[in-house]
Design a protein around this motif. Structure first.
Motif, mmCIF file in Angstrom:
data_model
loop_
_atom_site.group_PDB
_atom_site.id
_atom_site.type_symbol
_atom_site.label_atom_id
_atom_site.label_comp_id
_atom_site.label_asym_id
_atom_site.label_seq_id
_atom_site.Cartn_x
_atom_site.Cartn_y
_atom_site.Cartn_z
ATOM 1 N N PHE A 39 0.811 -1.216 0.000
ATOM 2 C CA PHE A 39 0.000 0.000 0.000
ATOM 3 C C PHE A 39 0.845 1.267 0.000
ATOM 4 C CE2 PHE A 39 -2.961 -3.140 1.723
ATOM 5 C CZ PHE A 39 -4.086 -2.882 0.955
ATOM 6 N N ARG A 40 2.098 1.175 0.436
ATOM 7 C CA ARG A 40 2.885 2.403 0.541
ATOM 8 C C ARG A 40 3.271 2.949 -0.822
ATOM 9 N NH1 ARG A 40 9.130 1.503 2.168
ATOM 10 N NH2 ARG A 40 9.684 -0.182 0.750
ATOM 11 N N ARG A 41 3.220 2.123 -1.853
ATOM 12 C CA ARG A 41 3.538 2.603 -3.192
ATOM 13 C C ARG A 41 2.380 3.373 -3.802
ATOM 14 N NH1 ARG A 41 4.921 -2.627 -6.186
ATOM 15 N NH2 ARG A 41 5.248 -1.260 -7.949
ATOM 16 N N ARG A 42 1.197 3.295 -3.184
ATOM 17 C CA ARG A 42 0.023 3.942 -3.756
ATOM 18 C C ARG A 42 -0.608 4.981 -2.848
ATOM 19 N NH1 ARG A 42 -0.862 -1.566 -4.776
ATOM 20 N NH2 ARG A 42 -2.460 -1.700 -3.171
ATOM 21 N N HIS A 43 -0.172 5.044 -1.585
ATOM 22 C CA HIS A 43 -0.822 5.940 -0.633
ATOM 23 C C HIS A 43 0.223 6.727 0.156
ATOM 24 C CE1 HIS A 43 -4.706 4.011 -1.372
ATOM 25 N NE2 HIS A 43 -4.083 2.850 -1.259
ATOM 26 N N VAL A 44 -0.121 7.976 0.435
ATOM 27 C CA VAL A 44 0.712 8.821 1.289
ATOM 28 C C VAL A 44 0.048 8.872 2.656
ATOM 29 C CG1 VAL A 44 1.719 11.091 1.613
ATOM 30 C CG2 VAL A 44 1.439 10.184 -0.689
ATOM 31 N N SER A 45 0.622 8.186 3.624
ATOM 32 C CA SER A 45 0.046 8.125 4.966
ATOM 33 C C SER A 45 1.172 8.041 5.981
ATOM 34 C CB SER A 45 -0.881 6.911 5.100
ATOM 35 O OG SER A 45 -1.273 6.724 6.446
ATOM 36 N N ARG A 46 1.225 9.014 6.866
ATOM 37 C CA ARG A 46 2.241 8.980 7.912
ATOM 38 C C ARG A 46 2.020 7.802 8.848
ATOM 39 N NH1 ARG A 46 3.108 15.293 9.861
ATOM 40 N NH2 ARG A 46 3.894 16.087 7.846
ATOM 41 N N LEU A 47 0.747 7.493 9.116
ATOM 42 C CA LEU A 47 0.451 6.359 9.988
ATOM 43 C C LEU A 47 0.929 5.056 9.357
ATOM 44 C CD1 LEU A 47 -0.873 5.176 12.510
ATOM 45 C CD2 LEU A 47 -3.049 5.127 11.249
ATOM 46 N N LEU A 48 0.657 4.878 8.063
ATOM 47 C CA LEU A 48 1.085 3.661 7.380
ATOM 48 C C LEU A 48 2.605 3.563 7.336
ATOM 49 C CD1 LEU A 48 0.552 1.137 5.658
ATOM 50 C CD2 LEU A 48 0.441 2.639 3.654
ATOM 51 N N ASN A 49 3.266 4.646 6.930
ATOM 52 C CA ASN A 49 4.726 4.616 6.844
ATOM 53 C C ASN A 49 5.367 4.421 8.211
ATOM 54 O OD1 ASN A 49 4.954 4.865 4.076
ATOM 55 N ND2 ASN A 49 5.027 7.088 4.115
ATOM 56 N N GLY A 50 4.802 5.082 9.226
ATOM 57 C CA GLY A 50 5.342 4.910 10.572
ATOM 58 C C GLY A 50 5.170 3.489 11.079
ATOM 59 N N ALA A 55 7.425 -1.891 12.188
ATOM 60 C CA ALA A 55 7.324 -3.333 11.949
ATOM 61 C C ALA A 55 8.563 -3.862 11.236
ATOM 62 C CB ALA A 55 6.074 -3.636 11.131
ATOM 63 N N TYR A 56 9.091 -3.091 10.275
ATOM 64 C CA TYR A 56 10.273 -3.513 9.525
ATOM 65 C C TYR A 56 11.476 -3.681 10.453
ATOM 66 C CZ TYR A 56 14.082 -3.315 6.103
ATOM 67 O OH TYR A 56 15.211 -3.587 5.364
ATOM 68 N N LEU A 57 11.662 -2.744 11.370
ATOM 69 C CA LEU A 57 12.792 -2.834 12.293
ATOM 70 C C LEU A 57 12.561 -3.895 13.368
ATOM 71 C CD1 LEU A 57 13.660 0.951 12.814
ATOM 72 C CD2 LEU A 57 14.796 -0.692 11.329
ATOM 73 N N MET A 58 11.347 -3.904 13.937
ATOM 74 C CA MET A 58 11.068 -4.828 15.031
ATOM 75 C C MET A 58 11.071 -6.281 14.570
ATOM 76 S SD MET A 58 10.909 -3.170 17.791
ATOM 77 C CE MET A 58 10.286 -4.514 18.801
ATOM 78 N N ALA A 59 10.708 -6.534 13.312
ATOM 79 C CA ALA A 59 10.663 -7.912 12.826
ATOM 80 C C ALA A 59 12.029 -8.579 12.941
ATOM 81 C CB ALA A 59 10.176 -7.936 11.376
ATOM 82 N N PHE A 109 13.168 -0.788 3.507
ATOM 83 C CA PHE A 109 12.227 0.300 3.771
ATOM 84 C C PHE A 109 12.637 1.564 3.027
ATOM 85 C CE2 PHE A 109 10.584 3.893 6.204
ATOM 86 C CZ PHE A 109 9.249 3.541 6.326
ATOM 87 N N SER A 110 13.939 1.764 2.857
ATOM 88 C CA SER A 110 14.459 2.930 2.148
ATOM 89 C C SER A 110 15.718 2.519 1.404
ATOM 90 C CB SER A 110 14.762 4.069 3.126
ATOM 91 O OG SER A 110 15.795 3.692 4.027
ATOM 92 N N MET A 111 16.232 3.414 0.563
ATOM 93 C CA MET A 111 17.453 3.119 -0.178
ATOM 94 C C MET A 111 18.633 2.909 0.757
ATOM 95 S SD MET A 111 17.166 2.769 -3.437
ATOM 96 C CE MET A 111 18.858 3.017 -3.980
ATOM 97 N N LEU A 585 9.324 6.964 -4.127
ATOM 98 C CA LEU A 585 8.631 5.770 -4.609
ATOM 99 C C LEU A 585 7.946 5.034 -3.468
ATOM 100 C CD1 LEU A 585 11.061 4.113 -7.196
ATOM 101 C CD2 LEU A 585 9.016 5.461 -7.646
ATOM 102 N N THR A 586 8.490 5.147 -2.264
ATOM 103 C CA THR A 586 7.951 4.420 -1.116
ATOM 104 C C THR A 586 6.885 5.213 -0.375
ATOM 105 O OG1 THR A 586 9.651 5.294 0.378
ATOM 106 C CG2 THR A 586 10.164 3.281 -0.822
ATOM 107 N N ALA A 587 6.526 6.381 -0.867
ATOM 108 C CA ALA A 587 5.542 7.221 -0.172
ATOM 109 C C ALA A 587 4.482 7.730 -1.139
ATOM 110 C CB ALA A 587 6.241 8.395 0.510
ATOM 111 N N GLY A 588 4.030 6.866 -2.036
ATOM 112 C CA GLY A 588 2.976 7.260 -2.951
ATOM 113 C C GLY A 588 3.462 7.817 -4.262
#
Length: 619
Positions: A39-50, A55-59, A109-111, A585-588
């Motif tokens: 969803f992050r490739r199609r939506h700009v959401s601080r809640l989603l990205n946060g 989750a990416y780090l904690m996993a 999550f980022s470059m 690219l990762t934020a909509g």
């Protein structure tokens, strides 16, 4: 006493269920990443990205911690009754490798995460060593019926983890500042048939009554290597000319410009390029599609990966079920909760391989079908009129570059607008109002030019004397570019920040005066003067506005303004840096990124005239 008793019971409960809770937490994080990352490739959401960032780090943290706890569990409990009760927890070690391997929908999550692939490789060695230690303990003092499924899942987990590092390494090689860029650029320079065709295939696609998504995907896949190099600013700008480049002649360009579905084709192809590049940089999908040998069939590679993963998971599930069925005669007392968790982990992996929404199933679909397009961010409404204006101006610039001089995209100098001015004033009419208005571009830096022409466009738009097909999209582009410069700080140096701050001090009063009676008339007559050092840009805007109002036809005036903004947009798209495009690219996504890939589709930055042939010089 009561509080001490409750604390003691809570401690006992946590000691009993710690591993189980942590394993299910790791499992939940993986499910969240699998379902939410696309969803992050199609939506700009601080809640989603946060949430994705956490989750990416904690996993990784949680999975690594659990592996350590499993080895500690072996060391502390030894071979007593407690070990036999918790023995099934050791079966979960290979699944933690699978979790560390990440999901197909997100590898980075980022470059910046891509550049840490060496650290991930070291982590892989350490985690595999711990997993081997756990499997070895299972063989020596555990239920040997579980060794076979553990080994199968261990192999699958190690492969998945290695696949993630492979994807990170491939993406990191093209990251800005990478030591591999020099060799990649050199390879691209000497590579024959860098673009595998001219405008002919684009004409065929855009001439269809209904644009075929399959043909768009095929075209984007064929040119993926060139589009990726262009996106990451690695395209050689002076490649030797080949004789086969007659496919880029003027007749074919005009056929493309006048084909019935050229707008839909061009934007869909640009969106497809962006989507495939996102896959390459941030997911495992690009690993199978483009990281493998160029001669390999991506569909066959995906099918082979699917068969191997499904086979290993299915056999492991069957062996585990057989081990649990024969557990009545063994000396190990497995708890029902541990057995349930084990089945959840196994069936989740198997379901991921077999379900239509599974990761590998999605991979095959993305190879056979079109990825979802990346829409522009919500802070700007990109209307069809804006898209049409931009593509029209690109085609006009391509034809002008062929007939006159090549467009110099390395610096903004109002070249497109100058071509427009030459049409209705003549190339020798340096004293004409259009040429005088454009003279401000030559004496101002880029940020000041953007500020001046934004104010000019605002005044002209409020005057309401132009055709809607030019005024509305030009005003939208003006606002969008001003947003990128003033809010995002794109292509703004220290002097530019000061310029914006000074202008903002004067703009409110200046804009308020637009509603006063007679103000537009004063601008026409040149009576409005601004001498304050904080309003130099405003004074320059007034001068430009006066010259523009001297142009007899309002349509000509707005053609000039539209040419200025479309060239600024294309100039920024090509010169703002690959880091900006890759990051968003990762934020909509950004419309600026879409504009850059549209330039790639049209080949505009590289068209030159040579004996009646348009030749991209890096072919």
């Amino acid at each position: 006493m009561l509080s001490s008793s409750l604390a003691s019971r809570a401690q006992e409960a946590w000691n009993e269920w710690e591993i189980q809770c942590l394993v299910m937490a790791s499992f939940s994080l993986q499910v969240f990443l699998l379902l939410s990352a696309p969803f992050r490739r199609r939506h700009v959401s601080r809640l989603l990205n946060g949430s994705l960032w956490v989750a990416y780090l904690m996993a990784d943290y949680v999975a690594t911690y659990i592996l350590g706890r499993l080895t500690l569990l072996l060391a502390v409990t030894g071979g007593n009754e407690g070990t036999r009760h918790h023995q099934l927890a050791l079966f979960w070690a290979p699944f933690l490798l699978l979790h560390l391997g990440g999901q197909e929908t997100i590898t980075a999550f980022s470059m910046e995460d891509n550049t840490l692939w060496k650290r991930r490789l070291l982590d892989l060695i350490a985690q595999v060593a711990m997993s081997v230690y756990v499997v070895g303990k299972q063989w020596r003092q555990g239920d040997r019926l579980l060794v076979a499924p553990m080994v199968l899942m261990f192999v699958l987990g190690a492969v998945k983890y290695g696949e993630r590092i492979w994807a990170l390494r491939a993406a990191a090689a093209r990251a800005p500042g990478s030591s591999s860029i020099a060799s990649l650029v050199t390879h691209a320079y000497w590579k024959e048939h860098y673009w595998k065709g001219g405008y002919g295939r684009l004409v065929c696609i855009s001439s269809q009554d209904k644009i075929s998504i399959e043909s768009i995907l095929k075209e984007a896949s064929v040119e993926f290597q060139a589009s990726l190099d262009f996106f990451m600013d690695m395209t050689p700008s002076d490649k030797s000319i080949s004789s086969w480049m007659s496919a880029f002649d003027m007749d074919t360009l005009l056929q493309l410009k006048t084909s019935k579905n050229v707008y839909g084709m061009a934007y869909k192809l640009a969106e497809m390029h962006v989507s495939l590049i996102y896959d390459y940089l941030y997911t495992k999908f690009g690993t199978v599609r483009f990281h493998a040998s160029p001669k390999s069939n991506p569909t066959m590679v995906a099918a082979l990966q699917w068969l191997v993963s499904l086979g290993l998971t299915s056999v492991a599930l069957a062996l585990f079920a057989m081990a649990m069925a024969g557990n009545t005669t063994s000396n190990f007392d497995y708890s029902e909760s541990d057995i349930l968790i084990s089945y959840i982990l196994l069936k989740r992996e198997r379901r991921q391989q077999t379900s239509p929404g599974g990761a590998v199933g999605a991979l095959i679909r993305r190879i056979l079908q079109a990825p979802c397009e990346t829409p522009p961010p919500p802070h700007i409404i990109v209307s069809p009129e804006v898209k049409k204006l931009l593509l029209d101006k690109m085609f006009v610039a391509a034809i002008e570059a062929l007939q006159n001089n090549r467009w110099d995209f390395r610096r903004f100098q109002g070249q497109w607008a100058l071509w427009v001015a030459n049409r209705f004033e003549g190339s020798d009419a340096a004293a004409g109002p259009a040429h005088k208005a454009l003279s401000s571009i030559q004496k101002l830096d880029f940020v000041a030019t953007v500020v001046v022409w934004h104010l000019v466009t605002t005044i002209c738009f409020q005057a309401g004397d132009g055709p809607g097909e030019l005024t509305n999209p030009s005003n939208d582009l003006s606002g969008y570019i001003m947003y990128l410069v003033a809010k995002r700080g794109l292509m703004v140096d220290s002097n530019g920040h000061i310029m914006i701050a000074k202008t903002q001090m004067g703009v409110p009063d200046f804009l308020d005066e637009l509603h006063q009676d007679g103000f537009i008339q004063k601008l026409r007559e040149g009576d409005q003067q601004y001498n304050s050092p904080f309003q130099l840009c405003i004074a320059e805007a007034c001068m430009v506005r006066v010259e523009l109002f001297k142009i007899p036809e309002a349509r000509d005036r707005w053609k000039l303004i539209a040419a200025v903004w479309t060239e600024i947009l294309c100039y920024m798209a090509l010169n703002c840096g690959a880091t900006f495009h890759a990051k968003h690219l990762t934020a909509g996504g950004e419309f600026l990124t879409q504009a850059k890939m549209l330039l790639f589709v049209i080949r505009l930055p590289f068209l030159i005239k040579k004996m009646g042939v348009i030749i991209p010089p890096f072919m």
